[in-house]
Scaffold this motif. Structure first.
Motif, PDB file in Angstrom:
ATOM      1  N   ARG A  30       0.820  -1.215   0.000  1.00 53.73           N
ATOM      2  CA  ARG A  30       0.000   0.000   0.000  1.00 53.73           C
ATOM      3  C   ARG A  30       0.854   1.264   0.000  1.00 53.73           C
ATOM      4  O   ARG A  30       0.388   2.314  -0.436  1.00 53.73           O
ATOM      5  CB  ARG A  30      -0.958  -0.018   1.195  1.00 53.73           C
ATOM      6  CG  ARG A  30      -2.010  -1.132   1.096  1.00 53.73           C
ATOM      7  CD  ARG A  30      -2.603  -1.468   2.443  1.00 53.73           C
ATOM      8  NE  ARG A  30      -3.176  -0.290   3.066  1.00 53.73           N
ATOM      9  CZ  ARG A  30      -4.388   0.183   2.797  1.00 53.73           C
ATOM     10  NH1 ARG A  30      -5.149  -0.457   1.940  1.00 53.73           N
ATOM     11  NH2 ARG A  30      -4.826   1.261   3.374  1.00 53.73           N
ATOM     12  N   ASN A  52       1.746   2.505  -3.751  1.00 54.62           N
ATOM     13  CA  ASN A  52       0.877   3.454  -4.474  1.00 54.62           C
ATOM     14  C   ASN A  52       0.330   4.532  -3.536  1.00 54.62           C
ATOM     15  O   ASN A  52      -0.686   5.152  -3.805  1.00 54.62           O
ATOM     16  CB  ASN A  52      -0.237   2.745  -5.241  1.00 54.62           C
ATOM     17  CG  ASN A  52      -1.240   2.071  -4.333  1.00 54.62           C
ATOM     18  OD1 ASN A  52      -1.091   2.080  -3.120  1.00 54.62           O
ATOM     19  ND2 ASN A  52      -2.268   1.499  -4.927  1.00 54.62           N
ATOM     20  N   LEU A  70      -1.260   4.547  -0.841  1.00 50.02           N
ATOM     21  CA  LEU A  70      -2.490   4.427  -0.057  1.00 50.02           C
ATOM     22  C   LEU A  70      -2.136   4.635   1.410  1.00 50.02           C
ATOM     23  O   LEU A  70      -2.982   5.021   2.209  1.00 50.02           O
ATOM     24  CB  LEU A  70      -3.139   3.052  -0.259  1.00 50.02           C
ATOM     25  CG  LEU A  70      -3.968   2.867  -1.528  1.00 50.02           C
ATOM     26  CD1 LEU A  70      -4.590   1.480  -1.567  1.00 50.02           C
ATOM     27  CD2 LEU A  70      -5.038   3.931  -1.679  1.00 50.02           C
ATOM     28  N   ARG A 120      -0.712   6.770  -9.608  1.00 51.62           N
ATOM     29  CA  ARG A 120      -1.560   5.625  -9.280  1.00 51.62           C
ATOM     30  C   ARG A 120      -2.187   5.000 -10.514  1.00 51.62           C
ATOM     31  O   ARG A 120      -2.419   3.794 -10.556  1.00 51.62           O
ATOM     32  CB  ARG A 120      -2.672   6.060  -8.317  1.00 51.62           C
ATOM     33  CG  ARG A 120      -2.182   6.277  -6.902  1.00 51.62           C
ATOM     34  CD  ARG A 120      -3.359   6.499  -6.001  1.00 51.62           C
ATOM     35  NE  ARG A 120      -2.946   6.732  -4.617  1.00 51.62           N
ATOM     36  CZ  ARG A 120      -3.471   7.664  -3.846  1.00 51.62           C
ATOM     37  NH1 ARG A 120      -4.404   8.458  -4.318  1.00 51.62           N
ATOM     38  NH2 ARG A 120      -3.074   7.807  -2.611  1.00 51.62           N
ATOM     39  N   ALA A 121      -2.485   5.834 -11.501  1.00 49.01           N
ATOM     40  CA  ALA A 121      -3.098   5.290 -12.711  1.00 49.01           C
ATOM     41  C   ALA A 121      -2.162   4.312 -13.412  1.00 49.01           C
ATOM     42  O   ALA A 121      -2.608   3.474 -14.196  1.00 49.01           O
ATOM     43  CB  ALA A 121      -3.491   6.429 -13.649  1.00 49.01           C
ATOM     44  N   MET A 150      -4.033  -2.159  -8.777  1.00 44.88           N
ATOM     45  CA  MET A 150      -4.011  -2.846  -7.488  1.00 44.88           C
ATOM     46  C   MET A 150      -5.211  -3.770  -7.381  1.00 44.88           C
ATOM     47  O   MET A 150      -6.337  -3.391  -7.703  1.00 44.88           O
ATOM     48  CB  MET A 150      -4.033  -1.839  -6.337  1.00 44.88           C
ATOM     49  CG  MET A 150      -3.965  -2.499  -4.976  1.00 44.88           C
ATOM     50  SD  MET A 150      -2.986  -1.503  -3.841  1.00 44.88           S
ATOM     51  CE  MET A 150      -2.813  -2.586  -2.444  1.00 44.88           C
ATOM     52  N   PHE A 155      -7.237  -6.279  -4.707  1.00 47.25           N
ATOM     53  CA  PHE A 155      -7.391  -6.438  -3.263  1.00 47.25           C
ATOM     54  C   PHE A 155      -7.910  -7.832  -2.914  1.00 47.25           C
ATOM     55  O   PHE A 155      -8.590  -8.477  -3.703  1.00 47.25           O
ATOM     56  CB  PHE A 155      -8.377  -5.397  -2.723  1.00 47.25           C
ATOM     57  CG  PHE A 155      -7.985  -3.972  -2.994  1.00 47.25           C
ATOM     58  CD1 PHE A 155      -7.302  -3.234  -2.044  1.00 47.25           C
ATOM     59  CD2 PHE A 155      -8.301  -3.354  -4.199  1.00 47.25           C
ATOM     60  CE1 PHE A 155      -6.948  -1.914  -2.280  1.00 47.25           C
ATOM     61  CE2 PHE A 155      -7.951  -2.040  -4.450  1.00 47.25           C
ATOM     62  CZ  PHE A 155      -7.269  -1.320  -3.487  1.00 47.25           C
ATOM     63  N   ASN A 181     -13.193  -5.517  -3.749  1.00 49.88           N
ATOM     64  CA  ASN A 181     -13.568  -4.102  -3.753  1.00 49.88           C
ATOM     65  C   ASN A 181     -14.139  -3.633  -5.078  1.00 49.88           C
ATOM     66  O   ASN A 181     -13.870  -2.525  -5.535  1.00 49.88           O
ATOM     67  CB  ASN A 181     -12.387  -3.208  -3.368  1.00 49.88           C
ATOM     68  CG  ASN A 181     -11.941  -3.439  -1.940  1.00 49.88           C
ATOM     69  OD1 ASN A 181     -12.573  -4.192  -1.210  1.00 49.88           O
ATOM     70  ND2 ASN A 181     -10.852  -2.809  -1.543  1.00 49.88           N
ATOM     71  N   LEU A 182     -14.966  -4.475  -5.700  1.00 54.15           N
ATOM     72  CA  LEU A 182     -15.666  -4.005  -6.902  1.00 54.15           C
ATOM     73  C   LEU A 182     -16.700  -2.972  -6.482  1.00 54.15           C
ATOM     74  O   LEU A 182     -17.140  -2.945  -5.332  1.00 54.15           O
ATOM     75  CB  LEU A 182     -16.354  -5.174  -7.601  1.00 54.15           C
ATOM     76  CG  LEU A 182     -15.437  -6.139  -8.341  1.00 54.15           C
ATOM     77  CD1 LEU A 182     -16.267  -7.228  -9.025  1.00 54.15           C
ATOM     78  CD2 LEU A 182     -14.588  -5.413  -9.380  1.00 54.15           C
ATOM     79  N   PHE A 183     -17.093  -2.125  -7.426  1.00 51.88           N
ATOM     80  CA  PHE A 183     -18.119  -1.127  -7.130  1.00 51.88           C
ATOM     81  C   PHE A 183     -19.488  -1.803  -7.280  1.00 51.88           C
ATOM     82  O   PHE A 183     -19.893  -2.140  -8.396  1.00 51.88           O
ATOM     83  CB  PHE A 183     -17.990   0.067  -8.077  1.00 51.88           C
ATOM     84  CG  PHE A 183     -16.595   0.662  -8.079  1.00 51.88           C
ATOM     85  CD1 PHE A 183     -15.915   0.862  -6.887  1.00 51.88           C
ATOM     86  CD2 PHE A 183     -15.971   1.008  -9.268  1.00 51.88           C
ATOM     87  CE1 PHE A 183     -14.635   1.406  -6.874  1.00 51.88           C
ATOM     88  CE2 PHE A 183     -14.692   1.547  -9.268  1.00 51.88           C
ATOM     89  CZ  PHE A 183     -14.024   1.748  -8.082  1.00 51.88           C
ATOM     90  N   PRO A 184     -20.212  -2.011  -6.174  1.00 53.64           N
ATOM     91  CA  PRO A 184     -21.411  -2.858  -6.222  1.00 53.64           C
ATOM     92  C   PRO A 184     -22.576  -2.241  -6.992  1.00 53.64           C
ATOM     93  O   PRO A 184     -23.484  -2.960  -7.393  1.00 53.64           O
ATOM     94  CB  PRO A 184     -21.780  -3.027  -4.738  1.00 53.64           C
ATOM     95  CG  PRO A 184     -21.161  -1.867  -4.049  1.00 53.64           C
ATOM     96  CD  PRO A 184     -19.911  -1.536  -4.810  1.00 53.64           C
ATOM     97  N   ARG A 186     -10.471  -4.571 -14.318  1.00 57.28           N
ATOM     98  CA  ARG A 186     -10.641  -3.158 -13.995  1.00 57.28           C
ATOM     99  C   ARG A 186      -9.282  -2.467 -13.846  1.00 57.28           C
ATOM    100  O   ARG A 186      -9.082  -1.351 -14.335  1.00 57.28           O
ATOM    101  CB  ARG A 186     -11.439  -3.038 -12.690  1.00 57.28           C
ATOM    102  CG  ARG A 186     -11.649  -1.618 -12.212  1.00 57.28           C
ATOM    103  CD  ARG A 186     -12.511  -1.563 -10.979  1.00 57.28           C
ATOM    104  NE  ARG A 186     -11.821  -2.094  -9.800  1.00 57.28           N
ATOM    105  CZ  ARG A 186     -12.330  -2.076  -8.563  1.00 57.28           C
ATOM    106  NH1 ARG A 186     -13.527  -1.577  -8.357  1.00 57.28           N
ATOM    107  NH2 ARG A 186     -11.654  -2.568  -7.552  1.00 57.28           N
ATOM    108  N   ALA A 187      -8.346  -3.145 -13.181  1.00 54.90           N
ATOM    109  CA  ALA A 187      -7.014  -2.563 -13.016  1.00 54.90           C
ATOM    110  C   ALA A 187      -6.272  -2.517 -14.347  1.00 54.90           C
ATOM    111  O   ALA A 187      -5.627  -1.524 -14.674  1.00 54.90           O
ATOM    112  CB  ALA A 187      -6.220  -3.365 -11.985  1.00 54.90           C
ATOM    113  N   MET A 198      -6.541   0.376 -17.139  1.00 52.22           N
ATOM    114  CA  MET A 198      -5.795   1.626 -17.093  1.00 52.22           C
ATOM    115  C   MET A 198      -4.451   1.508 -17.809  1.00 52.22           C
ATOM    116  O   MET A 198      -3.654   2.446 -17.798  1.00 52.22           O
ATOM    117  CB  MET A 198      -5.556   2.047 -15.639  1.00 52.22           C
ATOM    118  CG  MET A 198      -6.812   2.152 -14.801  1.00 52.22           C
ATOM    119  SD  MET A 198      -7.973   3.308 -15.493  1.00 52.22           S
ATOM    120  CE  MET A 198      -7.138   4.830 -15.115  1.00 52.22           C
TER     121      MET A 198
END
Ligand code: ATP
Ligand code: MG
Lengths: 284, 245
Positions: free
Chosen positions: B50, B53, B55, B80-81, B85, B87, B91-94, B153-154, B157
């Motif tokens: 962490r 990047n 965090l 960060r882009a 990362m 996890f 930590n998907l966006f629900p 998703r990662a 980018m």
């Protein structure tokens, strides 16, 4: 639907029992009572006339106008307008206040905390009187009568300022209820804090706080009756006018109470529909 | 390798209150390298990842990523882009579908057009083996599928580096392989990866180097062959005997 089915075990009685349990019985009972009540009124011509007159008071045109647009009517319509506009403003205040409350910036945090704690410690009635009798005249004096908030604007500002503090707490709680991993995932993708808030945190927080937001809207509809103290001709004020003209308190306040009840009922049904619609698929 | 390291950590320290989580960590990761980080719980593996990047901010030391010193980075979002990362808990966006999860940062951060972002998202979902789940919400996916969406998703980018924090430890055994296979493919394609994981099969197959952490420090750095045949440090030996049964 899924929520309810998930929380209540399927009964042995089958579909009919399930369907009966799904019916919101309290709504049915209220509707039956209202129907009986209205039926009684309609049966007597004297009663009919009195309630008809009361109804005219609470849906009248502004003083001195014979006719007017539905939108410009006072009483019920003014109550609705003050609630909708006041709530919209309170939402903006609440969102900003809530964002400030979760921010790490000590200045914005202090400002929002001050706002929330001060406003929550003062009765809404007092805040509305301040808006009407202190802030509005002071602004008029200070700006050479340029800024004149008398009447509707001051009432709406008082309501919004008071409710904004409660909504700020609702927004704060909603934002804090979203797991920390969501913000981290968004930031790790290169989103800025505002972008993460806007696209990741707030859309989820809104769903969480929809029930309290709905409850606050309904509460504000009722609390909007407080603006009658600064002489706004809302539903309550017009009801009182009817009572003072006719000395018919029973009929006057029956009309007022029934109309508030009708409006809050319709609102709570709408709120429930919105809650169901916005539920995420695949979750219990 | 002859090249400059893409990640440099020098004497990195990190405290959480009284907990001294990192106690002078030094690490170089070269472009294209796959580094697997192992170590007991609480040894600082997640914290180190962490910090890379940002965090977590560090208390002392120096971190450089892709030539940019993190403490001087004018725009941390830009850095960060470039670092994907993944996890442990996905930590998907629900509130977004799988497709939208993979599209969001492309649109917001990379400013790609909707068409371009969607095409890329579909391509990546196909690459991680779940093109048919594009319109499913995270709660409608299995853990393994969710983690593969998170990897897509990662990757959307176009990161230069991928960080994985125990990507399979929250998964049922039958789903671990599908995620590891995606990671193996990535490693073969030359992605620079730092992976915290105790999946020794993956380490053997993909790791260029294995780093053993204990009590906030890197205790041993070796190749997979050396680690399994002749671990040098006694604490490494002890730890290995535990996880290899
Ligand atoms: N946000 C935090 N606040 C306080 N202490 C923390 C925080 N994050 C980590 N720590 C502490 O720092 C130490 C290192 O934690 P870290 O999560 O890096 O370990 P880890 O090697 O990843 O362990 P695990 O295998 O359990 O994930 C631990 O003692 C932990 O309790
Ligand atoms: Mg960890």
């Amino acid at each position: 639907m899924t929520v309810r089915e998930g929380t209540r075990p399927k009964s042995v009685g089958g579909a009919l029992v399930d369907w009966l349990a799904e019916v919101p019985w309290w709504v049915v009972i209220i509707i039956v009572l209202i129907t009986l009540f209205v039926g009684r009124i309609l049966a007597s011509s004297q009663e009919r006339e009195l309630y008809w007159k009361a109804l005219q008071f609470v849906t009248a045109c502004p003083q001195g106008q014979e006719t007017c647009a539905v939108w410009d009517r006072i009483g019920v319509m003014l109550t609705l307008k003050a609630t909708v506009v006041g709530y919209a403003l309170a939402l903006v205040l609440g969102l900003i206040g809530g964002l400030f409350r979760v921010s790490k910036n000590p200045v914005t945090y202090a400002i929002s905390t001050l706002y929330v704690e001060v406003v929550r410690g003062i009765p809404l009635l007092v805040i509305i009187m301040y808006a009407g009798y202190v802030i509005t005249p002071a602004l008029r004096d200070a700006t050479n009568q340029q800024v004149d908030l008398r009447g509707f604007p001051s009432a709406v500002l008082g309501l919004a300022f008071g409710y904004g503090a409660y909504l700020a707490e609702v927004f704060r709680a909603g934002i804090e209820s979203i797991p920390k991993g969501q913000m981290e995932a968004a930031r790790s993708l290169g989103m800025s804090y505002p972008q993460a808030m806007r696209y990741v945190i707030l859309p989820q927080a809104i769903r969480v706080i929809l029930p309290p937001l709905g409850n606050n809207f309904i509460a504000m509809l009722k609390d909007s009756s407080l603006i009658s103290v600064i002489a706004l001709p809302d539903l309550l004020q017009q009801g009182r006018l009817f009572v003072s003209r006719t000395f018919r308190a029973f009929e006057g306040y029956n009309t007022v109470a029934l109309l508030y009840l009708l409006m809050t009922l319709i609102l709570s049904i709408i709120v429930r529909l919105i809650e169901r619609k916005s539920a995420l698929p695949g979750r219990l | 390798m002859g090249k400059q390291p893409i990640i440099i950590l020098r004497d990195v320290h990190k405290h959480f209150g009284h907990v001294h989580a990192l106690r002078g960590v030094d690490l170089d990761v070269y472009p294209g390298e796959v580094v697997v980080v192992i170590g007991p719980s609480g040894s600082g593996k997640s914290t180190m990842l962490r910090c890379i990047n940002r965090l977590e901010t560090i208390d002392q030391g120096y971190i450089e990523v892709d030539g940019i010193p993190l403490d001087q980075a004018k725009n941390i979002n830009k850095v960060r882009a470039e670092i994907g990362m993944v996890f442990q808990l996905f930590n998907l966006f629900p509130h977004l579908t799988a497709l939208e999860n993979v599209m969001l940062a492309q649109r917001v951060v990379r400013k790609r057009s909707p068409e371009e972002a969607e095409a890329k998202a579909r391509e990546l979902l196909a690459r991680v083996g779940i093109p048919e789940k594009a319109n499913s919400y995270p709660a409608q996916l299995s853990g393994g599928q969710q983690q593969r969406v998170a990897i897509a998703r990662a990757l959307a980018m176009d990161p230069k580096i991928m960080l994985f924090d125990e990507p399979t430890s929250a998964l049922d055994p039958e789903m671990i392989k599908e995620v590891l296979d995606v990671m193996l493919d990535l490693a073969r394609e030359g992605m620079t990866m730092v992976v915290v994981s105790h999946e020794m099969g993956f380490a053997k197959a993909a790791a260029d180097r294995i780093v053993f952490m204990d009590e906030g420090q890197i205790v041993e750095e070796t190749t997979p062959e050396e680690l399994f045949t002749a671990p040098k440090h006694p604490r490494t030996q002890e730890f290995l005997s535990k996880i290899l049964h």
